[in-house]
Each structure stands twice: as C-alpha cells, then as structure tokens.
Write a protein that holds these residues in place. Structure first.
Motif, short mmCIF file in Angstrom:
data_model
loop_
_atom_site.label_atom_id
_atom_site.label_comp_id
_atom_site.label_asym_id
_atom_site.label_seq_id
_atom_site.Cartn_x
_atom_site.Cartn_y
_atom_site.Cartn_z
N ALA A 199 0.83 -1.20 0.00
CA ALA A 199 0.00 0.00 0.00
C ALA A 199 0.87 1.24 0.00
CB ALA A 199 -0.93 0.00 1.21
N VAL A 200 0.37 2.28 -0.64
CA VAL A 200 1.02 3.58 -0.64
C VAL A 200 -0.01 4.62 -0.25
CG1 VAL A 200 2.27 5.34 -1.96
CG2 VAL A 200 2.65 2.90 -2.44
N VAL A 201 0.23 5.31 0.86
CA VAL A 201 -0.64 6.38 1.34
C VAL A 201 0.07 7.70 1.09
CG1 VAL A 201 -1.78 7.42 3.34
CG2 VAL A 201 -1.74 4.91 3.06
N THR A 202 -0.60 8.61 0.41
CA THR A 202 -0.04 9.94 0.14
C THR A 202 -0.86 10.98 0.90
OG1 THR A 202 0.67 9.24 -2.06
CG2 THR A 202 0.59 11.61 -1.63
N VAL A 203 -0.18 11.82 1.63
CA VAL A 203 -0.82 12.88 2.42
C VAL A 203 -0.32 14.23 1.92
CG1 VAL A 203 -1.25 13.82 4.72
CG2 VAL A 203 -0.90 11.34 4.42
N LYS A 204 -1.21 15.03 1.37
CA LYS A 204 -0.86 16.37 0.92
C LYS A 204 -1.48 17.39 1.87
CE LYS A 204 -0.48 15.15 -3.98
NZ LYS A 204 -0.96 15.43 -5.36
N GLY A 205 -0.63 18.21 2.47
CA GLY A 205 -1.10 19.23 3.38
C GLY A 205 -1.23 20.58 2.71
N VAL A 206 -1.25 21.63 3.50
CA VAL A 206 -1.26 23.00 3.00
C VAL A 206 0.01 23.67 3.51
CG1 VAL A 206 -2.44 25.22 3.00
CG2 VAL A 206 -3.78 23.10 2.98
N SER A 207 0.86 24.11 2.59
CA SER A 207 2.15 24.66 2.96
C SER A 207 2.09 26.18 2.99
CB SER A 207 3.21 24.19 1.96
OG SER A 207 4.49 24.68 2.32
N ILE A 208 2.69 26.75 4.01
CA ILE A 208 2.77 28.19 4.15
C ILE A 208 3.92 28.50 5.10
CG2 ILE A 208 1.17 28.36 6.12
CD1 ILE A 208 0.05 30.92 4.78
N LEU A 221 -0.16 -5.53 9.47
CA LEU A 221 0.06 -4.31 8.70
C LEU A 221 1.43 -3.77 9.11
CD1 LEU A 221 -3.39 -2.53 9.05
CD2 LEU A 221 -2.21 -2.83 6.89
N HIS A 222 2.29 -3.49 8.15
CA HIS A 222 3.66 -3.10 8.49
C HIS A 222 4.05 -1.84 7.73
CE1 HIS A 222 7.84 -3.16 9.42
NE2 HIS A 222 8.25 -3.72 8.29
N VAL A 223 4.34 -0.77 8.46
CA VAL A 223 4.85 0.45 7.85
C VAL A 223 6.33 0.25 7.54
CG1 VAL A 223 5.27 2.92 8.16
CG2 VAL A 223 3.18 1.88 9.09
N THR A 224 6.68 0.32 6.26
CA THR A 224 8.07 0.09 5.86
C THR A 224 8.84 1.38 5.64
OG1 THR A 224 7.47 -0.03 3.51
CG2 THR A 224 7.45 -2.10 4.78
N ASP A 225 8.15 2.44 5.22
CA ASP A 225 8.83 3.70 4.93
C ASP A 225 7.87 4.87 5.15
OD1 ASP A 225 11.51 2.97 3.39
OD2 ASP A 225 9.95 1.66 2.59
N MET A 226 8.44 5.98 5.62
CA MET A 226 7.74 7.27 5.66
C MET A 226 8.71 8.32 5.14
SD MET A 226 5.69 7.18 9.31
CE MET A 226 4.87 8.76 8.98
N ASN A 227 8.30 9.02 4.09
CA ASN A 227 9.18 10.00 3.46
C ASN A 227 8.41 11.28 3.17
OD1 ASN A 227 11.67 8.28 2.94
ND2 ASN A 227 10.11 7.07 1.91
N MET A 254 3.62 13.96 2.49
CA MET A 254 4.22 12.75 3.05
C MET A 254 3.77 11.54 2.27
SD MET A 254 6.25 13.21 5.74
CE MET A 254 6.21 11.60 6.52
N GLU A 255 4.64 10.55 2.21
CA GLU A 255 4.28 9.26 1.62
C GLU A 255 4.57 8.16 2.64
OE1 GLU A 255 5.00 7.59 -2.70
OE2 GLU A 255 6.74 7.09 -1.44
N ILE A 256 3.58 7.31 2.85
CA ILE A 256 3.73 6.17 3.76
C ILE A 256 3.64 4.90 2.91
CG2 ILE A 256 2.90 5.05 5.86
CD1 ILE A 256 1.21 7.60 6.36
N LYS A 257 4.62 4.02 3.04
CA LYS A 257 4.58 2.74 2.36
C LYS A 257 4.34 1.64 3.39
CE LYS A 257 7.63 3.98 -1.48
NZ LYS A 257 8.89 3.65 -2.20
#
Length: 412
Positions: free
Chosen positions: A218-227, A267-273, A279-282
């Motif tokens: 699984a790949v979870v992508t989180v887009k926030g609001v940058s300021i 469920l195993h989180v392998t990477d957070m970048n 952010m991307e969570i794998k």
C-alpha cells in the motif's frame, strides 16, 4: 562426518556471498540493480562449464538451463534467487567459515559488540560440530538465497557429471529481485517449461513449505497546506502530523510484525518519506487468508478516511496493490510436488516440517501463474541482518533431498 558435497557447497556459498547483488525496490527494470548481473553472468559461465544445456540469460534477468534427463517423468524445475535483501548493508560481505563449531558464542571480527549465541538461537545450539558460515559483522551474509543458489548449482553439476543417475529432465532457474517481490516475470512460466518446480529458499532442515502469506502493498499519500511557519496559524496543514496520526491510529499492539506470530497477519509500515507539505507512507499487508488480507486493506482505507474527515483541507489517498497469494490455494488441488518432497525427506532420514511461511517466495507467484512450486529448505538462518548464518551440513542435506526427489520423480 564429511560429505562429498560439503566442500563444494562451502566454496560456492563463500564465492557467491562475496558478490554484492542487493536489489532496490525504488529502482525500475529487471534486474532492479546492475550489480545483480555480476551473479547472473557468473552463473551462466558456471552452468556452461559444467555442461548444462540451453543456458540463457533472459531479457528479464533470469538465468535458465537444462540438466538432461535419463528417464521418463515430469519435467522438474529448481529455482533460487540471486538478489539479497535491501533491509541491511550487503556491500563488502566477508564470509568466514567456522569449521567444526564447538558450541561457544560466535563473535564477529568487524563488530566486537555483536554476538551469535546458541543460548538465544535454539536451532544453532543443535549444530555443534557443523561448519558454520557467517559474515564479519557489518553486513548480512546473503545465504538468503545464495545458499539456495549453491544447492541448485551443486545438484546440477552432480547430475551432469553422473549420467547413470536416473532422473527426468530438470530445468534450473536463477531469478533477480525476489526480495522486492519482482522475481517472477510473466514470461517465466512458459520459458521455464516444467510440470512443477521447487524454490530452494527455506531455512530449517526438513522444511517443505506449501503455504505462504497472501500479500499486498500500500502507498498512502498525504498532501497538506504549505505556508511560511511564521504566518501559519489556522492556515497550515502539516502533512507530517497527519501521516503520524494515520500510523498511530492503526493497531499497534495486535497487528504489527513485532506483535504477531503463527497464523496471524499484519500491517507493516516500511517507509515514511516527505515533509510538512507532503508525506508518503509505504506499507505491506500480510495474511494467510484472502478475507483477512481484504480486512486489513479496508482497515487502512477507513483509517485514512477518518483522518481525512478530521482535516478536510488535506488530500489523503490510499492505493493498494496485489503482490502474491498463498500458494496453498493451488497446491491443495494437486499435492504431487509436495508429496514427492516429503517422501524425499523421509528417504534421507529427515522428518519433514510443513508450517506456513510468514513470507513469500518466487514459488508463491509461480504457483499462482500455473506452475506448482513449493519451497524446500536450504539452511539459511537469521536472514536480512548481520547475525545471518548457515550450516554447510544443512545445505548438504538439502542437496541430498533434491537429488532423491529427482530420482523419485523418474518413477512417477
């Protein structure tokens, strides 16, 4: 007692393990890394030198060859993978052989603080007197799966050198990228051209594995609001905070690799970048049953949806991709290859062990694609880390089981 295969297996593993052939899940192509060709090209040369037929390196990075048969019977494949795991350093492996290990703690010349102790490794405690191969303390060894490569090559060399041994036609294959789930190209089943096959990618003596995890990634992508943080009040949405919330909301005490065992999935989180803006969570999802795997995927999606609902200004996506499926679903319909392996173990005085493997092999994918492929032990222990080791005598027992299996197949 020294066996005729011991020295050859030792020499092969020491030679192969010293070659860096680590795969890279973030790279494209097959193989994913150019350095895997150092192993693949060597194996082409060695197969040609021992007289194997039809030796080729395919366009997808798999070495194939034929050991001619001397009797009727099903065509059998024996496979091992050349890549080593990306989880730990694999550059500069210095294999060493501890002859006739005396049962004491094993120390490491390049890492004095590292100890391999039989007190913490019950299986190791049973190997007093064996020849133990380890690395030097700063790298993995690579017995996963170069022990399997050594077994398959020794088997092939022995059969070609002894045409009086009754066996059917045998095909051997050495694949890249098994550790990152890309070992089996869609063209491999047809190119391998066997009735059934075996991966040499197991650990304890006697293991005949015909059940594996089913797996998704699984790949979870989180887009926030940058300021600018100085003017961020009530405007910034920190993607790193939301990613952390997703991870913390997932079950921590009951559904991670470090809290599960036996037939429990995880469920195993392998990477957070990433950073505050994105952010991307794998993750990897594992379960022995498809409904359990689906439930874990649903849990991950619902967790993402809940965090998204709490912060509608963010954009959270969750993509789940299939990797491989439990080989049992197909093998239980025809247990012929499994039964042959069990019989070969017993013929060598080895009690077979068939427990579900908390992982997968190239055989998982091959079986799904129509080539029944259970897994046979080759001795590797403590894989993917600096305490990895293997007994030469365990590799010898694996080779003997494969030799017996080939002979039994000629009688079916």
């Amino acid at each position: 007692m020294t066996n005729a295969f011991d020295q050859e297996l030792q020499d092969r593993l020491v030679r192969y393990a010293a070659i860096d052939s680590q795969s890279d899940e973030n790279a494209s192509g097959s193989p994913s890394t150019e350095i895997q060709f150092d192993m693949l090209n060597l194996l082409v040369e060695e197969l040609q030198s021992i007289g194997a037929q039809d030796v080729q390196l395919t366009d997808y990075g798999t070495v194939l060859a034929t050991v001619p048969g001397t009797a009727e019977g099903p065509t059998i494949g024996f496979l091992a993978h050349v890549d080593t795991a990306p989880q730990f350093n694999a550059a500069g492996v210095k294999p060493r052989v501890i002859k006739g290990w005396n049962g004491d703690d094993i120390s490491y010349p390049d890492n004095p603080d590292l100890i391999l102790s039989p007190a913490k490794s019950p299986y190791l405690a049973t190997k007093v007197g064996d020849d133990i191969i380890t690395a030097s303390g700063l790298t993995l060894l690579g017995a996963d799966d170069k022990a399997g490569v050594a077994v398959v090559m020794t088997l092939a060399r022995h059969l070609i050198a002894n045409p009086d041994i009754i066996r059917p036609t045998i095909r051997v294959a050495f694949t890249p990228d098994e550790e990152i789930g890309h070992g089996v190209d869609a063209k491999l089943p047809a190119d391998l051209a066997v009735d059934f096959a075996y991966t040499l990618d197991g650990s304890d003596v006697g293991e005949i594995i015909y059940e594996s995890f089913s797996a998704d990634r699984a790949v979870v992508t989180v887009k926030g609001v940058s300021i600018h943080p100085g003017w961020a009040k009530e405007k910034m949405v920190n993607a790193a905070h939301l990613a952390a919330k997703i991870v913390q909301t997932l079950p921590q005490a009951t559904m991670t690799p470090e809290t599960t065992d036996a037939r429990e999935g995880f469920l195993h989180v392998t990477d957070m970048n990433g950073g505050s803006s994105e952010m991307e969570i794998k993750l990897i999802l594992r379960d022995f049953e498809l409904d359990g795997l689906a439930a874990k995927g649903d849990l991950l999606r619902k967790t993402c949806e809940a965090v998204q609902a709490g912060e509608p200004r963010a954009e959270i996506t969750c993509e789940i991709y299939p990797q491989y499926r439990n080989m049992r679903y197909w093998l239980e319909n025809d247990m012929t290859p499994v039964n042959l392996a069990l019989e070969a173990c017993k013929a060598n005085g080895i009690a077979p062990i068939s427990v579900p493997i908390r992982g997968g092999t190239d055989g998982s994918r091959l079986t799904e694609l129509g080539v029944p492929t259970p897994n046979i032990f080759c001795g590797m222990q403590n894989v993917h880390g600096p305490l990895e080791w293997v007994s030469v005598q365990d590799m010898t027992k694996s080779t003997q089981v494969c030799l017996t299996l080939a002979q039994l197949a000629a009688k079916t």
